[in-house]
Scaffold this active site. Sequence first.
Site, PDB file in Angstrom:
ATOM      1  N   ASN A   1       0.665  -1.032  -0.119  1.00 49.99           N
ATOM      2  CA  ASN A   1       0.011   0.251  -0.088  1.00 49.99           C
ATOM      3  C   ASN A   1       0.990   1.218   0.130  1.00 49.99           C
ATOM      4  O   ASN A   1       1.454   1.601   0.996  1.00 49.99           O
ATOM      5  CB  ASN A   1      -0.988  -0.161   1.208  1.00 49.99           C
ATOM      6  CG  ASN A   1      -1.828   1.361   1.350  1.00 49.99           C
ATOM      7  OD1 ASN A   1      -1.783   2.152   0.522  1.00 49.99           O
ATOM      8  ND2 ASN A   1      -2.285   1.551   2.721  1.00 49.99           N
ATOM      9  N   TRP A   2       0.888   1.860  -1.145  1.00 46.22           N
ATOM     10  CA  TRP A   2       1.833   3.127  -1.295  1.00 46.22           C
ATOM     11  C   TRP A   2       1.199   4.374  -0.661  1.00 46.22           C
ATOM     12  O   TRP A   2       2.096   5.550  -0.533  1.00 46.22           O
ATOM     13  CB  TRP A   2       2.006   3.281  -2.708  1.00 46.22           C
ATOM     14  CG  TRP A   2       2.952   2.300  -3.330  1.00 46.22           C
ATOM     15  CD1 TRP A   2       3.487   1.044  -2.793  1.00 46.22           C
ATOM     16  CD2 TRP A   2       3.349   2.265  -4.686  1.00 46.22           C
ATOM     17  NE1 TRP A   2       4.011   0.174  -3.878  1.00 46.22           N
ATOM     18  CE2 TRP A   2       4.138   0.878  -4.874  1.00 46.22           C
ATOM     19  CE3 TRP A   2       3.332   2.998  -5.878  1.00 46.22           C
ATOM     20  CZ2 TRP A   2       4.412   0.423  -6.123  1.00 46.22           C
ATOM     21  CZ3 TRP A   2       3.825   2.702  -6.981  1.00 46.22           C
ATOM     22  CH2 TRP A   2       4.392   1.297  -7.447  1.00 46.22           C
TER      23      TRP A   2
ATOM     24  N   SER B   1       3.603  -2.031  10.449  1.00 46.53           N
ATOM     25  CA  SER B   1       4.954  -2.255  10.690  1.00 46.53           C
ATOM     26  C   SER B   1       5.709  -3.416  10.084  1.00 46.53           C
ATOM     27  O   SER B   1       6.681  -4.035  10.913  1.00 46.53           O
ATOM     28  CB  SER B   1       5.373  -1.847  12.140  1.00 46.53           C
ATOM     29  OG  SER B   1       4.817  -0.496  12.369  1.00 46.53           O
TER      30      SER B   1
ATOM     31  N   GLY C   1       2.799  -1.310   4.420  1.00 46.82           N
ATOM     32  CA  GLY C   1       2.816   0.196   4.070  1.00 46.82           C
ATOM     33  C   GLY C   1       4.285   0.561   3.709  1.00 46.82           C
ATOM     34  O   GLY C   1       4.581   0.429   2.651  1.00 46.82           O
ATOM     35  N   GLY C   2       4.922   1.270   4.818  1.00 51.31           N
ATOM     36  CA  GLY C   2       6.199   1.890   4.767  1.00 51.31           C
ATOM     37  C   GLY C   2       7.184   1.118   4.041  1.00 51.31           C
ATOM     38  O   GLY C   2       7.920   1.486   3.139  1.00 51.31           O
TER      39      GLY C   2
ATOM     40  N   GLU D   1      -5.410  -5.081  10.965  1.00 47.81           N
ATOM     41  CA  GLU D   1      -4.339  -4.147  11.079  1.00 47.81           C
ATOM     42  C   GLU D   1      -4.668  -3.289  12.365  1.00 47.81           C
ATOM     43  O   GLU D   1      -5.271  -2.477  12.328  1.00 47.81           O
ATOM     44  CB  GLU D   1      -4.601  -3.198   9.884  1.00 47.81           C
ATOM     45  CG  GLU D   1      -4.120  -3.779   8.535  1.00 47.81           C
ATOM     46  CD  GLU D   1      -3.527  -2.876   7.688  1.00 47.81           C
ATOM     47  OE1 GLU D   1      -2.173  -2.978   7.095  1.00 47.81           O
ATOM     48  OE2 GLU D   1      -4.065  -1.638   7.636  1.00 47.81           O
TER      49      GLU D   1
ATOM     50  N   GLU E   1      -6.562   4.512   8.098  1.00 52.92           N
ATOM     51  CA  GLU E   1      -6.398   6.257   7.788  1.00 52.92           C
ATOM     52  C   GLU E   1      -7.566   6.902   7.282  1.00 52.92           C
ATOM     53  O   GLU E   1      -7.943   8.055   7.645  1.00 52.92           O
ATOM     54  CB  GLU E   1      -5.118   6.349   6.902  1.00 52.92           C
ATOM     55  CG  GLU E   1      -3.786   6.261   7.725  1.00 52.92           C
ATOM     56  CD  GLU E   1      -2.724   5.529   6.827  1.00 52.92           C
ATOM     57  OE1 GLU E   1      -2.656   5.488   5.726  1.00 52.92           O
ATOM     58  OE2 GLU E   1      -1.662   5.151   7.530  1.00 52.92           O
TER      59      GLU E   1
ATOM     60  N   GLY F   1       2.372   2.137  10.839  1.00 49.08           N
ATOM     61  CA  GLY F   1       3.311   3.205  10.660  1.00 49.08           C
ATOM     62  C   GLY F   1       4.214   3.689  11.997  1.00 49.08           C
ATOM     63  O   GLY F   1       4.728   4.737  11.896  1.00 49.08           O
TER      64      GLY F   1
ATOM     65  N   HIS G   1      -9.368   0.845   5.270  1.00 47.31           N
ATOM     66  CA  HIS G   1      -7.888   1.381   5.924  1.00 47.31           C
ATOM     67  C   HIS G   1      -8.259   2.391   7.048  1.00 47.31           C
ATOM     68  O   HIS G   1      -8.959   3.192   6.982  1.00 47.31           O
ATOM     69  CB  HIS G   1      -7.242   1.786   4.965  1.00 47.31           C
ATOM     70  CG  HIS G   1      -5.568   1.961   5.418  1.00 47.31           C
ATOM     71  ND1 HIS G   1      -5.268   2.918   6.239  1.00 47.31           N
ATOM     72  CD2 HIS G   1      -4.789   0.889   5.396  1.00 47.31           C
ATOM     73  CE1 HIS G   1      -3.972   2.515   6.536  1.00 47.31           C
ATOM     74  NE2 HIS G   1      -3.580   1.351   6.103  1.00 47.31           N
TER      75      HIS G   1
HETATM   76  P1  PGA Z   1       2.752   0.332   7.824  1.00 45.06           P
HETATM   77  O1  PGA Z   1       1.345   0.324   7.028  1.00 45.06           O
HETATM   78  O2  PGA Z   1       3.164  -1.187   7.262  1.00 45.06           O
HETATM   79  O3  PGA Z   1       3.548   1.346   7.248  1.00 45.06           O
HETATM   80  O4  PGA Z   1       2.801   0.212   9.324  1.00 45.06           O
HETATM   81  C1  PGA Z   1       0.439  -0.836   6.892  1.00 45.06           C
HETATM   82  C2  PGA Z   1      -0.687  -0.198   6.284  1.00 45.06           C
HETATM   83  O5  PGA Z   1      -1.228   0.810   6.510  1.00 45.06           O
HETATM   84  O6  PGA Z   1      -1.392  -0.852   5.558  1.00 45.06           O
END
Ligand code: PGA
Length: 257
Positions: free
Chosen positions: A9-10, A212, A233-234, A166, A96, A172, A94
């Site tokens: 996931n960019w 993470s 993500g990251g 998640e 966010e 993150g 998600h």
């Molecule tokens: P992260 O994000 O790997 O940076 O913790 C995961 C995600 O938001 O899907």
Amino acid sequence: MGKKLIVGNWKMHFTVGQASLFLHRLQEKVVTSRDVETVLCPNFLALQPLSLQVDHHKFKLGAQDCYEKDEGPFTGEISATMLRGLVKYVIAGHSERRYVIGESDKLIARKVAAAVRNDLTPILCVGETEVERKHGETRDVLHDQVVTGLSHLTAAEVKKMVIAYEPVWAIGTGNFARPDDAAEAVAVIRSQIKALYGTPASLMVRVLYGGSVDADNAGAYLVSHGVDGLLVGGASLNHHVFAQIVAKAHAIAEQQK
Ligand code: PGA
């Protein structure tokens, strides 16, 4: 054992030019494997050019979100109908979008339904916040998010979808969930699916861990019982690291054969 599913996931990173360059590097690094399905979720703008550039044997594309309606006066939104043909997967709910943008469980459920209606595979994200975790509410939160998020789907539709566990506090932050805890949450999700949609759906729905994930911890989740893959993500923004995660998934899939 089914295929491992690794989703990058960019988020809101990379201009179209940067995304294209990154994909180019990734295609050189990542080794194709029949045991692993690798999905890239760039921003909406980059999807169209990347769909022309991508090696479809190596990567599938996914969208990070979609709107609940197929078309109409919804300024700024992108529908699942528009994404059809471009992507195979759509992320819905998600954290966010839940906590930064303010999406409700009910809206997310309608987005999941929109994806299914348009023959796209939803990746429904669920997970508790730090406070909910401290109060011992993880099970209840997962229950509510799963029940509502899937409320428009049949058992046959649930079987084909993806759920990502998640925990919000792990996203993150570098503060990843212990693999045992992740496996336990995944088991809770499957038992809820079993109660709602029956045993076949609970066994066939693919469940991922996200939060993470990096090249060092990826393997521990991938060998955990019930975990079908990872939402990254990251670490998906670094082509060396993301390629290592995919390679790890391949090695573990080989061992589990
Ligand atoms: P992260 O994000 O790997 O940076 O913790 C995961 C995600 O938001 O899907």
